[in-house]
Design an enzyme around this catalytic site. Structure first.
Site, PDB file in Angstrom:
ATOM      1  N   HIS A 275       0.842  -1.205   0.000  1.00  0.00           N
ATOM      2  CA  HIS A 275       0.000   0.000   0.000  1.00  0.00           C
ATOM      3  C   HIS A 275       0.879   1.258   0.000  1.00  0.00           C
ATOM      4  O   HIS A 275       1.889   1.324   0.697  1.00  0.00           O
ATOM      5  CB  HIS A 275      -0.931   0.003   1.216  1.00  0.00           C
ATOM      6  CG  HIS A 275      -2.034   1.000   1.073  1.00  0.00           C
ATOM      7  ND1 HIS A 275      -1.833   2.344   1.285  1.00  0.00           N
ATOM      8  CD2 HIS A 275      -3.329   0.860   0.685  1.00  0.00           C
ATOM      9  CE1 HIS A 275      -2.970   2.985   1.054  1.00  0.00           C
ATOM     10  NE2 HIS A 275      -3.896   2.108   0.690  1.00  0.00           N
TER      11      HIS A 275
ATOM     12  N   GLU B 291      -4.241   1.241  -7.490  1.00  0.00           N
ATOM     13  CA  GLU B 291      -4.623   2.399  -6.666  1.00  0.00           C
ATOM     14  C   GLU B 291      -3.712   3.569  -6.990  1.00  0.00           C
ATOM     15  O   GLU B 291      -2.630   3.692  -6.401  1.00  0.00           O
ATOM     16  CB  GLU B 291      -4.411   2.066  -5.183  1.00  0.00           C
ATOM     17  CG  GLU B 291      -5.451   1.199  -4.580  1.00  0.00           C
ATOM     18  CD  GLU B 291      -5.636   1.527  -3.096  1.00  0.00           C
ATOM     19  OE1 GLU B 291      -6.795   1.606  -2.677  1.00  0.00           O
ATOM     20  OE2 GLU B 291      -4.648   1.733  -2.384  1.00  0.00           O
TER      21      GLU B 291
HETATM   22  P1  PGA Z   1      -9.863   5.585  -0.283  1.00  0.00           P
HETATM   23  O1  PGA Z   1      -8.623   4.659   0.126  1.00  0.00           O
HETATM   24  O2  PGA Z   1     -10.981   4.678  -0.695  1.00  0.00           O
HETATM   25  O3  PGA Z   1     -10.178   6.342   0.968  1.00  0.00           O
HETATM   26  O4  PGA Z   1      -9.397   6.458  -1.390  1.00  0.00           O
HETATM   27  C1  PGA Z   1      -8.288   3.530  -0.609  1.00  0.00           C
HETATM   28  C2  PGA Z   1      -7.011   2.952  -0.075  1.00  0.00           C
HETATM   29  O5  PGA Z   1      -6.106   3.718   0.295  1.00  0.00           O
HETATM   30  O6  PGA Z   1      -6.869   1.719  -0.017  1.00  0.00           O
END
Ligand code: PGA
Length: 250
Positions: free
Chosen positions: A95, A166
């Site tokens: 992450h 992401e």
């Molecule tokens: P968010 O976070 O949905 O608040 O943008 C996603 C994540 O960081 O996994």
């Protein structure tokens, strides 16, 4: 195929009372949800509450693990075996918040993915660019992250790998964050498949689920759901809000 919803609670909520109340909410919703597979990733400290409270088919996920698989002198760490013993089936790895705040490198992420998948835990491997540039160099960044993260991971473990795209700039806690456009996600999904196929040259590479994460909420959720080939979502902020959850998980 059910849509995979992975709730990344991050370092929330602050009290056990709030965590228990949120779990109960998830459990009740899961009984009404037929077409979604729900995985909750709370802080480790709430794992045993989750095990006591869970109903329906909700699965437990971790937000990290250590690459030594069983036990040992690693202060502060949690092993894959410990997670397995807590019936944890998923782990979020790579992450961007861990890269930014804890300097996690591609090599560390690779070791963690190896330890997870070879222990039978599904690794939700996060990839994504910090920012976009007009020359599309971010495509190269994403390709490199995949190649380094999956380095020397045998194809027999492909079944335990999930990719979560992401883009860092789209994560809701960043300034001016907004979700990616659907077309962009489609082109990144093609890049992800191609990169994995180049590494493994095996049909199972085509079956790896690809999730999207970054400001997913009840308003944009349905638009993303229509995207061909997208298997689900990694949801942060909205996964802590009962009203949002109700709409997303219905
Ligand atoms: P968010 O976070 O949905 O608040 O943008 C996603 C994540 O960081 O996994």
């Amino acid at each position: 195929m059910k849509t995979l919803i992975i709730a990344n609670w991050k370092m929330n909520p602050a009290s056990q009372k709030e965590a228990v109340s949120l779990f109960k909410f998830y459990s009740n919703l899961s009984n009404k949800t037929k077409n979604k597979e729900i995985v909750v990733c709370p802080p480790f400290i709430y794992f045993s509450d989750f095990l006591k409270l869970r109903k329906g088919g909700i699965k437990l996920g971790a937000q990290d693990l250590f690459w030594e698989k069983e036990q040992g002198a690693y202060t502060g760490e949690i092993s894959p075996l410990m997670l397995k013993n807590m019936k944890c089936e998923y782990v979020i790895l790579g992450h961007s918040e861990r890269k930014i705040n804890l300097n996690e490198t591609d090599e560390m992420i690779n070791k963690k993915i190896k330890a997870a998948v070879s222990s039978g835990i599904k690794a939700v491997f996060c990839i994504g660019e910090n920012r976009r540039d007009s020359e599309y160099k971010y495509y190269e960044t994403i390709k490199e992250q995949i190649e380094k993260g999956l380095c020397e991971i045998n194809k027999e473990f492909l079944k335990n790998i999930i990719i979560a795209y992401e883009p860092v700039w789209a994560i809701s806690t960043n300034q001016n964050a907004e979700a990616t456009q659907q077309d962009d996600i489609l082109s990144i999904m093609a890049l992800i498949r191609k990169t994995i196929m180049n590494i493994y040259k095996h049909k199972n590479a085509l079956r790896i689920p690809i999730l999207y994460g970054g400001s997913v909420n009840s308003e944009n959720f349905n638009k993303f759901t229509e995207l061909a080939g997208l298997s689900g979502f990694l949801i942060g902020g909205a996964s802590l809000k009962p009203k949002e959850l109700e709409k997303i998980l219905k």
